[in-house]
Design an enzyme around this catalytic site. Structure first.
Site, mmCIF file in Angstrom:
data_model
loop_
_atom_site.group_PDB
_atom_site.id
_atom_site.type_symbol
_atom_site.label_atom_id
_atom_site.label_comp_id
_atom_site.label_asym_id
_atom_site.label_seq_id
_atom_site.Cartn_x
_atom_site.Cartn_y
_atom_site.Cartn_z
ATOM 1 N N ASP A 73 2.289 1.935 3.397
ATOM 2 C CA ASP A 73 3.238 1.004 4.031
ATOM 3 C C ASP A 73 4.660 1.414 3.697
ATOM 4 O O ASP A 73 5.549 1.316 4.533
ATOM 5 C CB ASP A 73 3.148 -0.445 3.518
ATOM 6 N N HIS A 86 0.882 -1.173 0.000
ATOM 7 C CA HIS A 86 0.000 0.000 0.000
ATOM 8 C C HIS A 86 0.918 1.220 0.000
ATOM 9 O O HIS A 86 1.998 1.182 0.602
ATOM 10 C CB HIS A 86 -0.829 0.123 1.270
HETATM 11 C C1 XLS Z 1 -7.367 -6.825 4.646
HETATM 12 C C2 XLS Z 1 -6.919 -7.058 3.278
HETATM 13 C C3 XLS Z 1 -5.775 -6.171 2.831
HETATM 14 C C4 XLS Z 1 -5.682 -6.172 1.335
HETATM 15 C C5 XLS Z 1 -4.919 -5.038 0.770
HETATM 16 O O1 XLS Z 1 -8.059 -7.627 5.250
HETATM 17 O O2 XLS Z 1 -6.597 -8.403 3.139
HETATM 18 O O3 XLS Z 1 -4.590 -6.560 3.425
HETATM 19 O O4 XLS Z 1 -5.151 -7.357 0.855
HETATM 20 O O5 XLS Z 1 -5.498 -3.813 1.033
#
Ligand code: XLS
Ligand code: NI
Ligand code: NI
Length: 436
Positions: free
Chosen positions: A103, A100
């Site tokens: 991140d 993201h």
């Molecule tokens: C959350 C999601 C997230 C997505 C990416 O539960 O799995 O990690 O994969 O935004």
């Protein structure tokens, strides 16, 4: 400088090794069903859990020992983390990663500052990708952590927040494109609601569709040809997430004319939260031509929330690989470990154990699924079970050649339907165990 000084490149040593820092089953160059395991599995490391998870939970403080972290949310710290990430992924032999925007780089006090932070980090990510050959499987934007998104992003009641989210996705798409990202994921972080007394559901869903159309238009205008992926999840953080499961996503995609744009990124723990098996969600997506990528993790049936654990269950990985092999692979998607080590597993070395275990579990699933397919018994049994549709009245029904009156005439003449046969479920469960 090495951040994992005690770890060298993780190599395939075979099932008999007692080295915990070796693959027992994942042999990247081994050919399974005509492709190397590397190309069949397309493993990806996720930045958020692996490099950002602190071990904090609603009851306790961070636990993770990450000696490279200086405790600040600075660009310098983020730049150093890129070195950590690429050293880790290189040693692990992971061909892909995902992130993201927030991140990899710190959010600033304005959008402009956040964008400029992201540019600095992206330049380094690009250099490291070029140095190592590790590629970006997908990028995405975090539209759920900042308090501004408390009511949602694309589905917020606040039009300014929609605009902010749009600006953030615009930038995230551009960075993903710049880094050669193969896909772009939309997980509807807070796209959902808790209570209909304060919610205009129809308007929110229309806005979500508008958002995706705008994203599509922008992707086109910058020449980004990566696949868009919606990620189904039924709940958490909201009570009713709009992207509940694969079927709800497909209905949304079709209702709003997004079928040429969006496929799905299917996650195991989200499937189970929705009351489905992962195999059900994969099969459903695949038969719609919409299985794009997977978030490989697992939940815990005893806990019942999105615990995002590493997958170690060979039965599960076998089921995943049966569907994935049947559709001819996941390219341009992959197997992304959207999974985190437990907060009690706080040492850096635990990150290696976790990923090695997940990769080996999928490698075994791949080999077992390939064996099941090569043997052909399972396929033959299913095909045979439906043989009444291959000729006679079944073939006519499928071809649309008969109406209700014809079927009535057929049955009046015949008197009773042909007797049913056993479904042989237990026999088949035993058969699958024979391959494992
Ligand atoms: C959350 C999601 C997230 C997505 C990416 O539960 O799995 O990690 O994969 O935004
Ligand atoms: Ni996910
Ligand atoms: Ni999840």
């Amino acid at each position: 400088m090495a951040y994992f000084p005690d770890v060298t490149k993780i190599e395939f040593e075979g099932p008999s090794t007692d080295n915990p820092l070796a693959f027992r089953h994942y042999n990247p160059d081994e050919i399974v069903e005509g492709k190397s395991m590397r190309d069949q599995l397309r493993f990806s490391v996720c930045y958020w859990h692996t490099f950002r998870a602190s071990g904090v939970d609603p009851f306790g403080a961070p636990t993770m020992q990450r000696p490279w972290e200086d405790g600040t949310d600075s660009v310098d710290n983020a730049l150093r983390r890129v070195d950590v990430a690429f050293e880790f992924m290189e040693k692990l032999q992971a061909p892909f990663y995902c992130f993201h925007d927030r991140d990899v780089s710190p959010e600033g006090s304005t959008l402009a500052e956040s964008n400029s932070n992201l540019d600095k980090i992206a330049a380094k990510l690009k250099a490291e990708q070029e140095r190592t050959g590790i590629d970006l499987l997908w990028g995405t934007a975090n539209l759920f952590s900042n308090p501004r998104f408390m009511h949602g992003a694309a589905t917020t009641c606040n039009a300014d927040v929609f605009a902010f989210a749009a600006a953030q996705v615009k930038k995230a798409l551009e960075v993903t494109h710049e880094l050669g990202g193969l896909n772009y994921v939309f997980w509807g972080g807070r796209e959902g609601y808790h209570n209909l007394f304060n919610t205009d559901m129809k308007r929110e869903l229309d806005h979500m569709a508008r958002f995706l159309h705008l994203a599509k238009d922008h992707a086109k205008s910058i020449g980004f040809e990566g696949q868009f992926l919606l990620e189904p999840k039924p709940k958490e953080p909201t009570k009713h997430q709009y992207d509940f499961d694969a079927a709800a996503c497909m209905n949304f995609i079709r209702s709003y004319g997004l079928e040429d744009v969006c496929k799905l990124n299917v996650e195991t723990n989200h499937a189970t939260l929705a009351g489905h098996t992962m195999m059900h969600e994969l099969q459903y997506s695949s038969m719609q031509g919409a299985l794009g990528s997977i978030d490989a993790n697992t939940g815990d049936m005893m806990l019942g929330w999105d615990t995002d654990q590493f997958p170690t269950d060979i039965y599960l990985t076998t089921q995943c690989m049966l569907v994935i092999l049947e559709q001819g692979g996941l390219t341009p998607g992959g197997v992304n470990f959207d999974a985190k080590v437990r907060r009690e597993s706080f040492e850096p070395i635990d990150l290696f154990h976790a990923h090695i275990g997940g990769m080996d579990a999928f490698a075994r699933g791949l080999k077992i699924a390939a064996k099941i397919r090569a043997d052909g018994k399972l396929t033959d049994i299913v095909k045979n079970r439906y043989r009444s549709w291959d000729e006679g009245i079944g073939a006519k029904i499928e071809a649309g050649e008969v109406n209700f009156a014809d079927l009535e005439a057929y049955m009046l003449k015949k008197g009773e339907a042909a007797p049913n046969e056993s479904g042989r479920q237990e026999f088949l469960e035993n058969l699958i165990n024979d391959y494992i």
